[in-house]
Design a protein around this motif. Structure first.
Motif, PDB file in Angstrom:
ATOM      1  N   THR A  69       1.007  -1.245  -0.609  1.00 57.66           N
ATOM      2  CA  THR A  69      -0.469  -0.248   0.183  1.00 57.66           C
ATOM      3  C   THR A  69       1.063   1.669   0.242  1.00 57.66           C
ATOM      4  OG1 THR A  69      -0.277   0.105   2.123  1.00 57.66           O
ATOM      5  CG2 THR A  69      -1.639  -1.043   1.381  1.00 57.66           C
ATOM      6  N   GLY A  70      -0.018   2.235  -0.222  1.00 57.17           N
ATOM      7  CA  GLY A  70       1.398   3.903   0.014  1.00 57.17           C
ATOM      8  C   GLY A  70      -0.395   4.614   0.595  1.00 57.17           C
ATOM      9  N   LYS A  71       1.216   5.940   0.344  1.00 53.83           N
ATOM     10  CA  LYS A  71      -0.045   7.019   1.255  1.00 53.83           C
ATOM     11  C   LYS A  71      -0.066   7.718   0.106  1.00 53.83           C
ATOM     12  CE  LYS A  71       0.171   6.051   6.163  1.00 53.83           C
ATOM     13  NZ  LYS A  71       0.853   6.681   7.332  1.00 53.83           N
ATOM     14  N   VAL A  72      -0.964   8.472   0.153  1.00 56.55           N
ATOM     15  CA  VAL A  72      -1.368   9.954  -1.058  1.00 56.55           C
ATOM     16  C   VAL A  72      -1.933  11.213  -0.161  1.00 56.55           C
ATOM     17  CG1 VAL A  72      -1.942  10.811  -3.191  1.00 56.55           C
ATOM     18  CG2 VAL A  72      -1.632   8.767  -2.626  1.00 56.55           C
ATOM     19  N   SER A  73      -1.942  12.276   0.082  1.00 51.79           N
ATOM     20  CA  SER A  73      -2.571  13.558   0.329  1.00 51.79           C
ATOM     21  C   SER A  73      -2.773  14.392  -1.049  1.00 51.79           C
ATOM     22  CB  SER A  73      -1.487  15.057   1.442  1.00 51.79           C
ATOM     23  OG  SER A  73      -0.319  13.293   2.327  1.00 51.79           O
ATOM     24  N   TRP A  74      -4.207  15.029  -0.442  1.00 54.53           N
ATOM     25  CA  TRP A  74      -4.773  15.414  -1.416  1.00 54.53           C
ATOM     26  C   TRP A  74      -5.414  16.650  -0.825  1.00 54.53           C
ATOM     27  CZ3 TRP A  74      -6.202  10.187  -1.528  1.00 54.53           C
ATOM     28  CH2 TRP A  74      -7.118  10.131  -0.719  1.00 54.53           C
ATOM     29  N   ILE A  91     -21.286  23.046   6.049  1.00 55.85           N
ATOM     30  CA  ILE A  91     -20.962  22.926   4.204  1.00 55.85           C
ATOM     31  C   ILE A  91     -20.240  21.057   5.297  1.00 55.85           C
ATOM     32  CG2 ILE A  91     -20.163  21.577   2.159  1.00 55.85           C
ATOM     33  CD1 ILE A  91     -20.040  26.059   2.302  1.00 55.85           C
ATOM     34  N   ASN A  92     -21.344  20.003   4.565  1.00 59.77           N
ATOM     35  CA  ASN A  92     -20.337  19.163   5.049  1.00 59.77           C
ATOM     36  C   ASN A  92     -19.875  17.951   3.324  1.00 59.77           C
ATOM     37  OD1 ASN A  92     -21.623  18.929   8.056  1.00 59.77           O
ATOM     38  ND2 ASN A  92     -23.462  18.824   7.187  1.00 59.77           N
ATOM     39  N   VAL A  93     -18.803  18.020   3.441  1.00 59.33           N
ATOM     40  CA  VAL A  93     -17.722  17.049   2.775  1.00 59.33           C
ATOM     41  C   VAL A  93     -17.932  15.440   3.020  1.00 59.33           C
ATOM     42  CG1 VAL A  93     -15.803  16.931   1.242  1.00 59.33           C
ATOM     43  CG2 VAL A  93     -16.227  18.853   2.781  1.00 59.33           C
ATOM     44  N   TYR A  94     -18.473  14.487   1.923  1.00 57.62           N
ATOM     45  CA  TYR A  94     -18.361  13.158   2.300  1.00 57.62           C
ATOM     46  C   TYR A  94     -17.119  12.800   1.120  1.00 57.62           C
ATOM     47  CZ  TYR A  94     -22.269  14.265   5.152  1.00 57.62           C
ATOM     48  OH  TYR A  94     -23.424  14.672   5.867  1.00 57.62           O
ATOM     49  N   SER A  95     -16.260  11.768   2.034  1.00 55.26           N
ATOM     50  CA  SER A  95     -15.860  10.812   0.628  1.00 55.26           C
ATOM     51  C   SER A  95     -15.583   9.324   1.127  1.00 55.26           C
ATOM     52  CB  SER A  95     -14.085  12.081   0.565  1.00 55.26           C
ATOM     53  OG  SER A  95     -13.111  11.603  -0.545  1.00 55.26           O
ATOM     54  N   THR A  96     -15.159   8.630  -0.276  1.00 57.37           N
ATOM     55  CA  THR A  96     -14.992   7.845  -0.411  1.00 57.37           C
ATOM     56  C   THR A  96     -13.909   7.078   0.122  1.00 57.37           C
ATOM     57  OG1 THR A  96     -14.254   7.033  -2.268  1.00 57.37           O
ATOM     58  CG2 THR A  96     -16.597   6.670  -1.674  1.00 57.37           C
ATOM     59  N   HIS A  97     -12.760   7.991   0.189  1.00 57.39           N
ATOM     60  CA  HIS A  97     -11.499   7.759   0.909  1.00 57.39           C
ATOM     61  C   HIS A  97     -10.973   8.897   1.580  1.00 57.39           C
ATOM     62  CE1 HIS A  97     -11.989   4.575  -2.036  1.00 57.39           C
ATOM     63  NE2 HIS A  97     -11.476   3.563  -1.318  1.00 57.39           N
ATOM     64  N   GLN A  98     -10.419   8.561   2.748  1.00 54.67           N
ATOM     65  CA  GLN A  98      -9.519  10.230   3.221  1.00 54.67           C
ATOM     66  C   GLN A  98      -8.784   9.647   2.674  1.00 54.67           C
ATOM     67  OE1 GLN A  98     -11.264  11.722   5.135  1.00 54.67           O
ATOM     68  NE2 GLN A  98     -12.853  10.324   3.962  1.00 54.67           N
ATOM     69  N   PRO A  99      -7.933  11.749   2.474  1.00 53.96           N
ATOM     70  CA  PRO A  99      -5.904  11.452   2.139  1.00 53.96           C
ATOM     71  C   PRO A  99      -5.454  11.284   3.718  1.00 53.96           C
ATOM     72  CG  PRO A  99      -6.976  13.872   1.905  1.00 53.96           C
ATOM     73  CD  PRO A  99      -8.289  12.981   2.775  1.00 53.96           C
ATOM     74  N   SER A 100      -4.128  10.779   2.427  1.00 57.03           N
ATOM     75  CA  SER A 100      -2.969   9.667   3.626  1.00 57.03           C
ATOM     76  C   SER A 100      -3.650   9.029   4.120  1.00 57.03           C
ATOM     77  CB  SER A 100      -2.142  10.473   4.873  1.00 57.03           C
ATOM     78  OG  SER A 100      -2.128  11.811   4.817  1.00 57.03           O
ATOM     79  N   GLN A 101      -4.918   7.768   3.681  1.00 58.38           N
ATOM     80  CA  GLN A 101      -4.797   6.542   3.679  1.00 58.38           C
ATOM     81  C   GLN A 101      -4.713   6.032   3.220  1.00 58.38           C
ATOM     82  OE1 GLN A 101      -9.071   6.407   3.131  1.00 58.38           O
ATOM     83  NE2 GLN A 101      -9.342   4.344   2.876  1.00 58.38           N
ATOM     84  N   GLU A 102      -3.967   4.509   3.749  1.00 61.61           N
ATOM     85  CA  GLU A 102      -3.635   2.735   2.757  1.00 61.61           C
ATOM     86  C   GLU A 102      -4.267   2.593   1.799  1.00 61.61           C
ATOM     87  OE1 GLU A 102      -0.430   2.147   3.392  1.00 61.61           O
ATOM     88  OE2 GLU A 102       0.224   3.197   5.177  1.00 61.61           O
ATOM     89  N   LEU A 103      -3.656   2.621   0.635  1.00 58.79           N
ATOM     90  CA  LEU A 103      -4.071   2.774  -0.717  1.00 58.79           C
ATOM     91  C   LEU A 103      -3.644   1.469  -1.186  1.00 58.79           C
ATOM     92  CD1 LEU A 103      -5.390   5.823  -1.808  1.00 58.79           C
ATOM     93  CD2 LEU A 103      -6.532   4.283  -0.508  1.00 58.79           C
TER      94      LEU A 103
END
Length: 353
Positions: A69-74, A91-103
């Protein structure tokens, strides 16, 4: 307000007075004789979705060392018209994945949704590519193999190398296979290449196979005598000789020849000899049987000092005559003229004593 006065109600950008007609951002009311407006004061309704900006169509990151796996920030940029009316608007923001999450290695789709207080939503999406940059590592690699063999071809087996990779998937190929036939003699470099699914390669597992033809020990030349030999493909054919005035300690065959790593003996049927090894020394006062001496005197006895180069030439001549004698099988020399000449014969003089 005075009769017939007109008041205009306006909504901020992104708001409307009529949810069924977003373009109606204002409405006018007229004061009537009754002192009432001709309609109710309008309400402003938020119809505009948040503005959402994702970081391009794709972003790329590398694997974390030793992991699949690797981590990426955005960063996600979000604005909404409701903030103009109310700086504290949520304003609520929802994301399927989070920044710096192991992908995982490969492509992962990320979808982001922004929702304002009214329920207006906006979405954007992008791809995150985790690139595997780590080559497989060697856990176990065979060492060099050195063997002596009797056959012309042999099958060689070795322990299969062990590799590992952060991705968990390794394909291994080699230039030669375990149990394959190898020609003897020969030296072979075996190279294993390990590749992962990203085609990162490790070619550092290599070892050498050295196959030697099994040879016979070349014993020291007899004391007071000499040893004459010729090599055919690594196998020696030899004869021992005594200086005139000395005799062998025991009867010898006409020839000693090496085959499959063992000394063998050739002699004529009526000649008796000892198969004792190593071959005998030459001493004074020993009398071999007359049959041995009568048949082999011209080949197994020489005059002079075996350390003398001229005497060694004579010894070579005697040995060559023996190899090409009519009662000696031709496979010793006549079938191999390119490797059986007087120049190929080597003489080792024995010590005196």
């Amino acid at each position: 307000m005075r009769f017939s006065s007109v008041c205009t109600f306006s909504c901020p950008d992104g708001f409307t007075t009529d949810v069924t007609a977003p373009q109606k951002a204002s409405r006018s009311l007229t004061c009537q004789l009754t002192g009432e407006w001709d309609a109710q004061a309008p309400q402003c309704h938020d119809y505009q979705s948040p503005t959402l900006s994702c970081p391009g169509p794709h972003i790329i990151g590398d694997t974390t060392k030793g992991k699949a796996t690797g981590k990426v920030s955005w960063n996600i940029q979000v604005t909404d018209n409701s903030v103009i009316v109310d700086p504290n608007a949520e304003i609520n923001v929802y994301s399927t994945h989070q920044p710096s999450q192991e992908l995982p290695i490969g492509a992962t789709g990320v979808q982001v949704t922004a929702r304002d207080f009214t329920g207006n939503t906006a979405t954007c999406s992008f791809m995150v590519y985790i690139k595997d940059i780590e080559a497989p590592i060697i856990k176990q690699c065979p060492g060099d193999i050195v063997r002596e063999e009797e056959d012309r071809e042999v099958r060689v087996h070795w322990t299969r190398p062990v590799f590992s990779d952060n991705s968990g998937s390794v394909a291994v190929v080699s230039n030669r296979q375990i149990g394959e036939l190898f020609a003897v003699p020969g030296t072979y470099q075996i190279v294993y290449t390990a590749s992962d699914l990203s085609n990162n390669q490790n070619k550092n597992c290599s070892f050498r196979i050295t196959l030697k033809k099994k040879t016979c020990p070349l014993y020291p030349p007899p004391k007071n005598g000499a040893l004459a030999c010729v090599s055919n493909g690594g196998d020696n054919t030899c004869a021992v000789m005594c200086q005139t005035g000395t005799d062998f300690e025991f009867n010898v065959p006409l020839l000693y020849f090496c085959s499959a790593g063992q000394w063998n003996f050739y002699s004529l049927p009526h000649m008796s000899f000892s198969s004792t090894l190593p071959w005998p020394n030459c001493t004074a006062g020993v009398n071999p049987s007359s049959s041995i001496k009568s048949w082999s005197e011209q080949y197994h006895y020489f005059d002079g000092d075996a350390h003398d180069l001229n005497v060694q030439v004579s010894i070579k001549d005697k040995f060559y005559q023996l190899l090409t004698a009519p009662y000696v099988p031709p496979f010793f020399c006549l079938f191999n003229p390119s490797s059986c000449s007087q120049q190929d014969i080597f003489v080792s003089p024995g010590i005196k004593g």
